[in-house]
Write an enzyme that holds these catalytic residues in place. Structure first.
Site, PDB file in Angstrom:
ATOM      1  N   SER A   1      54.251 -82.306 105.320  1.00 44.58           N
ATOM      2  CA  SER A   1      55.452 -81.566 104.922  1.00 44.58           C
ATOM      3  C   SER A   1      56.644 -82.518 105.000  1.00 44.58           C
ATOM      4  O   SER A   1      56.635 -83.556 104.348  1.00 44.58           O
ATOM      5  CB  SER A   1      55.641 -80.326 105.800  1.00 44.58           C
ATOM      6  OG  SER A   1      56.709 -79.527 105.315  1.00 44.58           O
TER       7      SER A   1
ATOM      8  N   HIS B   1      53.961 -80.028 101.137  1.00 41.61           N
ATOM      9  CA  HIS B   1      55.006 -79.045 100.892  1.00 41.61           C
ATOM     10  C   HIS B   1      56.150 -79.755 100.178  1.00 41.61           C
ATOM     11  O   HIS B   1      56.703 -80.726 100.714  1.00 41.61           O
ATOM     12  CB  HIS B   1      55.525 -78.456 102.205  1.00 41.61           C
ATOM     13  CG  HIS B   1      54.481 -77.768 103.025  1.00 41.61           C
ATOM     14  ND1 HIS B   1      54.631 -77.535 104.370  1.00 41.61           N
ATOM     15  CD2 HIS B   1      53.265 -77.257 102.688  1.00 41.61           C
ATOM     16  CE1 HIS B   1      53.558 -76.910 104.826  1.00 41.61           C
ATOM     17  NE2 HIS B   1      52.710 -76.740 103.834  1.00 41.61           N
TER      18      HIS B   1
ATOM     19  N   ASP C   1      51.648 -75.200 109.748  1.00 39.03           N
ATOM     20  CA  ASP C   1      50.638 -75.167 108.700  1.00 39.03           C
ATOM     21  C   ASP C   1      49.687 -76.346 108.878  1.00 39.03           C
ATOM     22  O   ASP C   1      50.120 -77.483 109.083  1.00 39.03           O
ATOM     23  CB  ASP C   1      51.303 -75.228 107.315  1.00 39.03           C
ATOM     24  CG  ASP C   1      50.304 -75.031 106.183  1.00 39.03           C
ATOM     25  OD1 ASP C   1      49.254 -74.402 106.413  1.00 39.03           O
ATOM     26  OD2 ASP C   1      50.588 -75.508 105.066  1.00 39.03           O
TER      27      ASP C   1
END
Length: 362
Positions: free
Chosen positions: A185, A212, A305
């Site tokens: 991310s 992400h 995540d």
């Protein structure tokens, strides 16, 4: 209450400076402590003002945003947000060269350039500054993260020293890996680039990357990594069978999973933390299909995540690696995986690719 976030604003347009300063100062948690009209002027202000975050334009006289970012990361490393009309989703080269240089995020200026256009995006801009104020950055030299890349094969020795990190004989023991999945991310594009650029053209397994990223920027990321890699990088096709030596990304707003034959399928819906695509969704699917042949790597990023997904890979006997705290921009996702006991190896970014290549006997 936490201290105010000090921002240095670097912008050559007087109008844009006024508008951006007004937006940022409207947040009680942010204070614009200084402004500069070009990179050279800003470099002189940094040691005096000690800003927490730097917001800078890209196109400026004397020193542009890329040159400024490179100088900041050498001398006064700070989180950098690029605010420019030249970092739209179509400006692939600009965006990812800036990230390679050390910028953490971009904020495209509204095309119209009116104060009302900026006002509609005020909350997004403030949110980005708040996020960046909490991240850690490092001094950068000419090579990303100080990593020396080479076309030569990895040394076949019992101890491999990478940036003073010793990979032990046990770490270097070959392991049967059939597919590698990597999740990231915040700070991920830079981390992915540092790993992927070390993979040889004969990598014997497919690679799935879940990053992400803001909507509209995926294809740009794929194109940029493709230029940085010896391997082809592309968006996974529906019902495509993963092939060795190819790096795949899920399409925007779709989770990437594997069906009972091991072919790519898409799914929708909110994943961990509302992310779609989700690292955990893909990791769990990879664990389910490949079992002990799965390998999962969790890189820098905010939130959790990927943690449960990495645990799923660990539980079926696959290989799991988390990026360590010191080399992460944001030690969120790896930290959560480590807390679950899901990470067999916790490594600096510079040691991850060498370990994987040793396991793959490449």
């Amino acid at each position: 209450m936490s201290s105010v976030i000090k921002v240095l604003l670097v912008e050559d347009s007087p109008v844009a400076t006024i508008v951006l300063k007004r937006i940022l100062d409207a947040s009680p948690e942010i204070q614009v402590v200084g402004t500069a009209c070009n990179g050279l002027e800003a470099l002189e202000l940094i040691p005096k003002l000690q800003p927490d975050v730097i917001c800078t334009d890209f196109n400026m006289a004397k020193m542009n945003g890329l040159e400024f970012t490179q100088e900041v990361m050498k001398k006064y490393p700070r989180p950098i947000l690029i605010i420019s009309a030249s970092v739209q989703a179509s400006d692939t080269q600009n965006v990812f060269e800036l990230m390679k240089a050390g910028a953490l995020d971009v904020f495209p200026k509204p095309i119209g350039g009116l104060a009302s256009d900026y006002a509609r995006l005020a909350n997004e801009l403030i949110a980005k500054v708040k996020v960046l104020s909490g991240v850690k950055v490092f001094t950068r030299h000419q090579r990303l993260g100080g990593i020396e890349t080479s076309d030569r094969p990895s040394p076949k020795i019992n101890q491999l020293s990478v940036n003073n990190y010793q990979l032990s004989r046990e770490n270097l023991k070959p392991q049967t890996i059939k597919l590698l999945a990597v999740g990231a991310s915040t700070g991920g594009p830079q981390a992915l680039q540092s790993i992927i650029s070390q993979f040889p053209a004969n990598l014997p397994v497919p690679v799935i990357c879940i990053q992400h990223i803001s909507e509209g920027f995926l294809q740009g990321l794929v194109n940029w990594l493709g230029c940085e890699s010896k391997l082809p990088v592309r968006i996974a096709g529906l019902r495509e069978l993963p092939q060795a030596g190819i790096i795949y990304f899920p399409p925007e707003k779709r989770h990437l999973e594997l069906d009972s034959q091991g072919r790519f399928i898409y799914s929708e819906g909110a994943g961990e933390g509302g992310h779609c695509p989700s690292v955990t969704v893909t990791f769990k699917s990879v664990a389910n299909f490949y079992g002990r042949g799965a390998a999962g790597v969790l890189l820098t990023g905010m939130g959790r995540d990927g943690a449960e997904g990495m645990l799923a890979i660990a539980r079926v006997g696959g290989l799991t690696i988390a990026q360590d705290r010191d080399s992460c921009v944001v030690f969120g996702m790896p930290k959560e995986a480590i807390a679950l006991g899901a990470a067999q190896h916790v490594l600096p970014i510079s040691a991850i690719a060498p370990l994987l290549l040793a396991k793959l006997k490449v």
